[in-house]
Scaffold this active site. Structure first.
Site, PDB file in Angstrom:
ATOM      1  N   LYS A   1     -21.501  43.191  38.692  1.00 26.11           N
ATOM      2  CA  LYS A   1     -22.401  43.660  37.639  1.00 26.11           C
ATOM      3  C   LYS A   1     -22.457  45.170  37.589  1.00 26.11           C
ATOM      4  O   LYS A   1     -22.427  45.840  38.620  1.00 26.11           O
ATOM      5  CB  LYS A   1     -23.823  43.136  37.906  1.00 26.11           C
TER       6      LYS A   1
ATOM      7  N   HIS B   1     -41.056  40.200  33.683  1.00 31.38           N
ATOM      8  CA  HIS B   1     -40.977  40.061  35.142  1.00 31.38           C
ATOM      9  C   HIS B   1     -42.371  40.188  35.762  1.00 31.38           C
ATOM     10  O   HIS B   1     -42.756  39.399  36.619  1.00 31.38           O
ATOM     11  CB  HIS B   1     -40.118  41.173  35.754  1.00 31.38           C
TER      12      HIS B   1
ATOM     13  N   ARG C   1     -37.205  31.377  29.835  1.00 32.56           N
ATOM     14  CA  ARG C   1     -37.591  31.778  28.482  1.00 32.56           C
ATOM     15  C   ARG C   1     -37.110  30.780  27.446  1.00 32.56           C
ATOM     16  O   ARG C   1     -37.839  30.395  26.556  1.00 32.56           O
ATOM     17  CB  ARG C   1     -37.004  33.159  28.149  1.00 32.56           C
TER      18      ARG C   1
ATOM     19  N   SER D   1     -34.323  42.647  30.114  1.00 31.95           N
ATOM     20  CA  SER D   1     -33.987  44.026  30.521  1.00 31.95           C
ATOM     21  C   SER D   1     -32.915  44.623  29.628  1.00 31.95           C
ATOM     22  O   SER D   1     -32.875  45.833  29.430  1.00 31.95           O
ATOM     23  CB  SER D   1     -33.496  44.048  31.971  1.00 31.95           C
TER      24      SER D   1
END
Ligand code: ADP
Length: 166
Positions: free
Chosen positions: A54, A30, A103, A141
């Site tokens: 979430k 990040h 990514r 994460s």
């Protein structure tokens, strides 16, 4: 010849972007995207999301605090928590750009859908995608969270000034 722009024109021309995410917690991946995106904008809001579906490991306050700590010297970065749609946050802060990191091809497919829906919801918005740096393309994460749960050392994956513990 000098060309003067009316005041209100100058205002609309300032480039404002939002980098939205969970940042649960912020990682070097990040941080890399944020520092690389910053030179293109006058102001960058880091939008720390609260999504009712979430489950987060860290509270919104904690996630925000860590990002503020990392970027405390940067006057043009502001960290904000938000609920609801990212495009509504963009409207509220006057941002015409969303930053996202890519990514893998899986990221691309996920981001493609969100990006296209956001464009439909708010046609003036442009999402700008930055490719992950090589060294961070396997970092996310959830790896950091797994390490924390299992007592691993996360220091090489998170910004150096943070002491992230469970
Ligand atoms: P979200 O829940 O919205 O996916 P994340 O905090 O996981 O929130 O990610 C926010 C943004 O940061 C996403 O665009 C994601 O692709 C990007 N990102 C996360 N980790 C990396 C990394 N290692 N390299 C580049 N971009 C990353």
């Amino acid at each position: 010849m000098k060309f003067y722009l009316p005041e209100q024109f100058k205002k609309t021309m300032s480039k404002i972007a939002v980098f939205p995410g969970s940042f649960d917690p912020i990682t070097l991946g990040h941080q890399d995207i944020i520092t690389r995106a910053l030179p293109f904008f006058d102001k960058l809001y880091i939008g720390v999301g609260v999504n009712i579906d979430k489950k987060y490991m860290f509270t919104l306050e904690q996630r925000v605090k860590w990002i503020q700590q990392v970027f405390k010297e940067y006057k043009n970065i502001e960290v904000v928590g938000y609920k609801g749609l990212t495009v509504d946050l963009c409207r509220n802060v006057g941002a015409k750009f969303i930053i996202r990191g890519l990514r893998t091809s899986a990221d691309f497919e996920f981001e493609r859908i969100i990006g296209q829906v956001n464009k439909q919801l708010y046609p003036e918005i442009e999402t700008i995608y930055l490719l992950s740096a090589n060294e961070y393309s396997s970092l996310n994460s959830s790896i950091v969270r797994d390490l924390l749960i299992n007592g691993g050392d996360v220091s090489q994956f998170v910004p150096s000034r943070l002491d992230i513990k469970l």
